[in-house]
Design a protein around this motif. Structure first.
Motif, PDB file in Angstrom:
ATOM      1  N   THR A  28       0.876  -1.052  -0.031  1.00 33.03           N
ATOM      2  CA  THR A  28       0.127   0.009   0.192  1.00 33.03           C
ATOM      3  C   THR A  28       0.850   1.240   0.073  1.00 33.03           C
ATOM      4  O   THR A  28       0.341   2.352  -0.118  1.00 33.03           O
ATOM      5  N   ASP A  29       2.185   1.065   0.351  1.00 36.19           N
ATOM      6  CA  ASP A  29       2.952   2.163   0.501  1.00 36.19           C
ATOM      7  C   ASP A  29       4.071   2.247  -0.798  1.00 36.19           C
ATOM      8  O   ASP A  29       4.623   1.259  -1.019  1.00 36.19           O
ATOM      9  N   GLN A  30       4.130   3.520  -1.405  1.00 36.99           N
ATOM     10  CA  GLN A  30       4.926   3.390  -2.266  1.00 36.99           C
ATOM     11  C   GLN A  30       6.612   3.204  -2.340  1.00 36.99           C
ATOM     12  O   GLN A  30       7.109   2.400  -3.223  1.00 36.99           O
ATOM     13  N   ARG A  31       6.806   3.528  -1.105  1.00 43.06           N
ATOM     14  CA  ARG A  31       8.356   3.134  -0.819  1.00 43.06           C
ATOM     15  C   ARG A  31       8.520   1.610  -0.753  1.00 43.06           C
ATOM     16  O   ARG A  31       9.536   1.212  -1.214  1.00 43.06           O
ATOM     17  N   ALA A  32       7.621   0.859  -0.163  1.00 45.04           N
ATOM     18  CA  ALA A  32       7.710  -0.398  -0.048  1.00 45.04           C
ATOM     19  C   ALA A  32       7.659  -1.173  -1.672  1.00 45.04           C
ATOM     20  O   ALA A  32       8.392  -1.976  -1.769  1.00 45.04           O
ATOM     21  N   LEU A  33       6.509  -0.621  -2.301  1.00 43.90           N
ATOM     22  CA  LEU A  33       6.642  -1.046  -3.591  1.00 43.90           C
ATOM     23  C   LEU A  33       7.800  -0.897  -4.447  1.00 43.90           C
ATOM     24  O   LEU A  33       8.404  -1.809  -5.197  1.00 43.90           O
ATOM     25  N   THR A  34       8.369   0.255  -4.427  1.00 42.83           N
ATOM     26  CA  THR A  34       9.723   0.618  -5.094  1.00 42.83           C
ATOM     27  C   THR A  34      10.647  -0.285  -4.549  1.00 42.83           C
ATOM     28  O   THR A  34      11.658  -0.842  -5.424  1.00 42.83           O
ATOM     29  N   ARG A  35      11.194  -0.449  -3.292  1.00 41.02           N
ATOM     30  CA  ARG A  35      11.714  -1.336  -2.713  1.00 41.02           C
ATOM     31  C   ARG A  35      11.911  -2.812  -3.339  1.00 41.02           C
ATOM     32  O   ARG A  35      12.646  -3.331  -3.718  1.00 41.02           O
ATOM     33  N   GLU A  36      10.638  -3.207  -3.430  1.00 37.88           N
ATOM     34  CA  GLU A  36      10.283  -4.522  -3.910  1.00 37.88           C
ATOM     35  C   GLU A  36      10.724  -4.701  -5.264  1.00 37.88           C
ATOM     36  O   GLU A  36      11.457  -5.570  -5.757  1.00 37.88           O
ATOM     37  N   VAL A  37      10.706  -3.641  -6.085  1.00 35.45           N
ATOM     38  CA  VAL A  37      11.007  -3.596  -7.646  1.00 35.45           C
ATOM     39  C   VAL A  37      12.442  -3.658  -7.662  1.00 35.45           C
ATOM     40  O   VAL A  37      13.243  -4.393  -8.498  1.00 35.45           O
ATOM     41  N   PHE A  38      13.089  -2.745  -6.735  1.00 41.15           N
ATOM     42  CA  PHE A  38      14.781  -3.055  -6.645  1.00 41.15           C
ATOM     43  C   PHE A  38      15.162  -4.137  -6.288  1.00 41.15           C
ATOM     44  O   PHE A  38      16.131  -4.651  -7.077  1.00 41.15           O
ATOM     45  N   GLU A  39      14.354  -4.752  -5.485  1.00 43.18           N
ATOM     46  CA  GLU A  39      14.864  -6.266  -5.101  1.00 43.18           C
ATOM     47  C   GLU A  39      14.690  -7.126  -6.259  1.00 43.18           C
ATOM     48  O   GLU A  39      15.657  -8.384  -6.352  1.00 43.18           O
ATOM     49  N   GLN A  40      13.820  -6.938  -6.752  1.00 42.62           N
ATOM     50  CA  GLN A  40      13.385  -8.057  -8.041  1.00 42.62           C
ATOM     51  C   GLN A  40      14.598  -7.724  -9.220  1.00 42.62           C
ATOM     52  O   GLN A  40      14.470  -8.590 -10.074  1.00 42.62           O
ATOM     53  N   PHE A  41      14.845  -6.479  -9.092  1.00 47.25           N
ATOM     54  CA  PHE A  41      15.570  -6.130 -10.399  1.00 47.25           C
ATOM     55  C   PHE A  41      17.252  -5.804  -9.911  1.00 47.25           C
ATOM     56  O   PHE A  41      17.231  -4.374  -9.942  1.00 47.25           O
ATOM     57  N   PRO A  42      17.841  -6.531  -9.301  1.00 49.36           N
ATOM     58  CA  PRO A  42      19.145  -6.115  -8.616  1.00 49.36           C
ATOM     59  C   PRO A  42      20.047  -5.454  -9.748  1.00 49.36           C
ATOM     60  O   PRO A  42      20.831  -4.586  -9.544  1.00 49.36           O
ATOM     61  N   ASP A  43      19.964  -5.615 -11.047  1.00 48.94           N
ATOM     62  CA  ASP A  43      20.585  -5.050 -12.161  1.00 48.94           C
ATOM     63  C   ASP A  43      20.054  -4.133 -13.004  1.00 48.94           C
ATOM     64  O   ASP A  43      20.376  -3.729 -14.035  1.00 48.94           O
ATOM     65  N   GLY A  44      18.752  -3.682 -12.568  1.00 48.25           N
ATOM     66  CA  GLY A  44      18.056  -3.018 -13.054  1.00 48.25           C
ATOM     67  C   GLY A  44      16.981  -3.344 -14.307  1.00 48.25           C
ATOM     68  O   GLY A  44      16.999  -4.649 -14.480  1.00 48.25           O
ATOM     69  N   ILE A  45      16.193  -2.631 -14.700  1.00 56.92           N
ATOM     70  CA  ILE A  45      15.210  -2.988 -15.729  1.00 56.92           C
ATOM     71  C   ILE A  45      15.471  -2.410 -17.521  1.00 56.92           C
ATOM     72  O   ILE A  45      15.732  -1.166 -17.216  1.00 56.92           O
ATOM     73  N   ASP A  46      15.275  -3.353 -18.060  1.00 55.41           N
ATOM     74  CA  ASP A  46      15.802  -2.965 -19.486  1.00 55.41           C
ATOM     75  C   ASP A  46      14.343  -2.665 -20.326  1.00 55.41           C
ATOM     76  O   ASP A  46      14.538  -2.103 -21.282  1.00 55.41           O
ATOM     77  N   VAL A  47      13.384  -3.406 -19.922  1.00 56.92           N
ATOM     78  CA  VAL A  47      12.142  -3.046 -20.624  1.00 56.92           C
ATOM     79  C   VAL A  47      11.072  -3.117 -19.802  1.00 56.92           C
ATOM     80  O   VAL A  47      10.836  -3.825 -18.877  1.00 56.92           O
ATOM     81  N   PHE A  48      10.288  -1.888 -19.723  1.00 57.34           N
ATOM     82  CA  PHE A  48       8.999  -2.164 -18.762  1.00 57.34           C
ATOM     83  C   PHE A  48       7.750  -1.868 -19.583  1.00 57.34           C
ATOM     84  O   PHE A  48       7.575  -0.925 -20.514  1.00 57.34           O
TER      85      PHE A  48
END
Ligand code: NAP
Length: 325
Positions: A208-228
């Motif tokens: 529900t919290d934007q920071r927690a969602l962003t943290r989850e995306v960081f954890e899922q993509f340790p090397d960053g996102i190439d295509v969204f």
């Protein structure tokens, strides 16, 4: 012989959320066919988010649906009677027939172009994996997203008709190293990893919290996102923008989190990342690729047959409740 047939008209442009009273059910008499005419008995009608903008009446990439119009929808049916020399009874067809039980046509060019459904194709597939959503996923991912082997790819609305196809093409056809889907709830997330074969899924409803969602995306993509590949907009777009790589491609397919509200709020918050990590963020309309639909539908059908793609369908049975689905 004349027949009775039902159809739905738009009764009002919604103000706020869509209400059942925005549609009206009517029974009409369809008279005997004239020479040159044929009649389609509709079997399945597509139901998709684009309808939300059509019923506002505004012209976009297609004309808005006006009050009194039969509700627009792609539909599949079978020719049940024909007085047209080139149209055979029993042929299954797909066209823009709308929310009606029967459609009478004089030409295969009517109803936005009526196309024969190839023998052996399940009747719902021209409205799902081989229909506008599957084709939109195909062209949006390949032409705009331009995935390369080894890319890390995030797809929002990933358990939906469009997102599920985009995510699976990325993973099973284009050789992405990591594909993560965003969906609402554990059941859809389990489908993404266990059935569609993605590497991971993010249940956005658990954040529900934007920071927690962003943290989850960081954890899922340790090397960053190439295509969204984005179908949703809103918080997930902000989280993805925070984690993009240099020269990432952001495919703006849809923004469903913003459709059903009179006040969608401000747009993306993290777009300035595109200055530090330059790359395109590009929208597109699937219908603009119509001249290439045939070739793409054949490829999607082959991938479905090879098991590289799967899809799930949700068919509701009662025509009289179409407005309340
Ligand atoms: N650019 C084009 O030409 C084109 C063509 C077709 C479709 N589209 C767009 O593609 C998107 C998906 O369409 P579709 O036909 O695949 O839809 P769909 O199968 O109906 O899936 C839509 C899913 O979006 C999710 N959703 C709804 N509200 C949400 C919210 N507030 N936040 C996050 N997720 C939400 C829901 O899944 P969850 O349960 O997981 O939340 C819903 O099941 C739409 O934005 C549509 O406008 C664009």
């Amino acid at each position: 012989m004349s027949i009775e047939s039902r159809l739905w008209r738009l009764a009002a442009h919604p103000k706020g959320p869509v209400e059942p009273s925005d549609f009206s059910l009517e029974t009409v008499t369809i008279e005997d066919l004239d020479d040159g005419q044929f009649r389609v008995a509709i079997e399945y009608i597509a139901f998709e988010p684009a309808m939300r903008s059509w019923i506002m009446g505004r012209d976009t990439y297609v004309k808005g649906v006006q009050v009194g119009d039969v509700m627009r929808a792609l539909a599949v049916g079978v020719i049940e009677e024909s007085r047209h020399p080139e149209v055979e009874v029993g042929q299954r067809v797909v066209g823009n027939f709308g929310w009606r039980e029967h459609a009478v046509a004089s030409s295969m060019r009517d109803f936005g172009g009526i196309r024969a459904v190839p023998e052996g194709t399940p009747p719902t597939w021209p409205l799902s994996i081989l229909g506008i959503t599957g084709l939109t996923a195909y062209f949006g991912l390949l032409d705009i997203g331009q995935p390369k082997p080894g890319d890390a790819i995030l797809v929002s609305g990933a358990a939906g008709a469009t997102g599920s196809v985009a995510a699976q093409i990325a993973k099973h056809v284009k050789g992405a190293s990591r594909v993560v889907g965003v969906a609402g709830g554990p059941e859809k997330c389990a489908w993404l990893t266990e059935v569609a074969g993605l590497d991971a899924a993010i249940d956005y409803k658990a954040f529900t919290d934007q920071r927690a969602l962003t943290r989850e995306v960081f954890e899922q993509f340790p090397d960053g996102i190439d295509v969204f590949f984005d179908n949703v907009g809103g918080p997930i777009l902000d989280a993805a923008l925070a984690r993009i790589n240099n020269h990432a491609r952001i495919v703006v397919c849809g923004a469903i989190s913003r459709y059903d509200t009179a006040n969608p709020g401000p747009g993306p918050g993290n777009y300035t990342t595109l200055i530090l990590k330059p790359g395109p963020m590009e929208g597109f309309v699937g219908l603009d690729y119509a001249s290439r639909f045939g070739e793409a539908a054949r490829e999607l059908a082959d991938c479905r047959a090879d098991g590289k793609l799967t899809h799930a369908e949700d068919a509701q049975a009662e025509f009289a409740k179409a407005q309340a689905v």
